[in-house]
Design an enzyme around this catalytic site. Structure first.
Site, mmCIF file in Angstrom:
data_model
loop_
_atom_site.group_PDB
_atom_site.id
_atom_site.type_symbol
_atom_site.label_atom_id
_atom_site.label_comp_id
_atom_site.label_asym_id
_atom_site.label_seq_id
_atom_site.Cartn_x
_atom_site.Cartn_y
_atom_site.Cartn_z
ATOM 1 N N GLY A 81 0.745 -1.152 0.035
ATOM 2 C CA GLY A 81 -0.135 0.079 0.043
ATOM 3 C C GLY A 81 0.903 1.375 -0.007
ATOM 4 C CD GLN A 93 3.542 5.961 2.224
ATOM 5 O OE1 GLN A 93 2.696 5.349 2.111
ATOM 6 N NE2 GLN A 93 4.927 5.114 2.733
ATOM 7 C CB CYS A 103 6.287 2.099 6.951
ATOM 8 S SG CYS A 103 5.358 3.535 6.057
ATOM 9 C CG HIS A 139 0.115 0.734 7.236
ATOM 10 N ND1 HIS A 139 1.448 0.176 7.916
ATOM 11 C CD2 HIS A 139 0.785 1.991 6.226
ATOM 12 C CE1 HIS A 139 2.631 0.901 7.519
ATOM 13 N NE2 HIS A 139 2.167 1.697 6.650
ATOM 14 C CD GLU A 140 -0.846 2.486 2.899
ATOM 15 O OE1 GLU A 140 -0.210 3.380 2.821
ATOM 16 O OE2 GLU A 140 -0.096 1.340 2.880
HETATM 17 CO CO CO Z 1 3.570 3.158 5.306
#
Ligand code: CO
Length: 169
Positions: free
Chosen positions: A46, A51, A92, A134-135
């Protein structure tokens, strides 16, 4: 096109991202495709827009290894959590070399918008639920460093740069 992934402690990773407005900017489908390319090239499951340097509420999920076609979610939001809290190892793309155990509820109900702005609701469990959680944490400025209960790899890499919320020792 492959985009550059921002690495912790880049401050954009800590900033709550902006809601995406409709009608969609004409760049948005292209950005989503570039995020697909980027997460596939990085072999990640993901990726969230902060990011790659865009502070907007867009995430992509890449579970192609489970035969699920890659997809994107605009303005995703969790409505309900359910099931048992399960602990699983997470990493991550923005925190290379660092892995640790993160506890999350197994099931979620969530809403999101598609490229036309249509609202949908959906449920997920298992790995899909974990990756979406998480995203969505990313677009709220939350990192696994805040949630890891026990590091399994790379603790020394974060020791000197942990956030004030971090639970790692
Ligand atoms: Co991450």
């Amino acid at each position: 096109m492959n985009l550059k992934i921002r690495i912790h402690p880049d401050e954009i990773l800590r900033k709550p991202a902006e809601e995406i407005k409709f009608p969609l900017s004409p760049n948005m489908p292209r950005l989503m495709r570039d995020m697909f390319d980027t997460v596939q090239a990085a072999k990640g499951v993901g990726l969230a827009a902060p990011q790659i340097g865009k502070s907007i509420r867009l995430i992509v999920i890449n579970l192609e290894h489970l035969d699920i076609p890659i997809f994107g979610l605009i303005n995703p939001k969790i409505k309900n959590f359910g099931g048992k809290k399960l602990e699983m190892e997470e990493g991550c793309l923005s925190i290379p070399g660092v892995y640790g155990m993160v506890k999350r509820p197994d099931q979620i109900e969530f809403i999101y918008q598609d490229l036309e702005g249509k609202k949908h609701s959906a449920e997920a469990s298992g790995l899909m639920s974990r990756v979406i959680q998480h995203e969505i944490d990313h677009i709220n400025g939350i990192l696994i460093l805040d949630k890891i209960t026990k590091y399994t790899q790379g603790e020394e890499l974060v020791k000197d740069s942990v956030s004030k919320n971090a639970k790692g020792k």
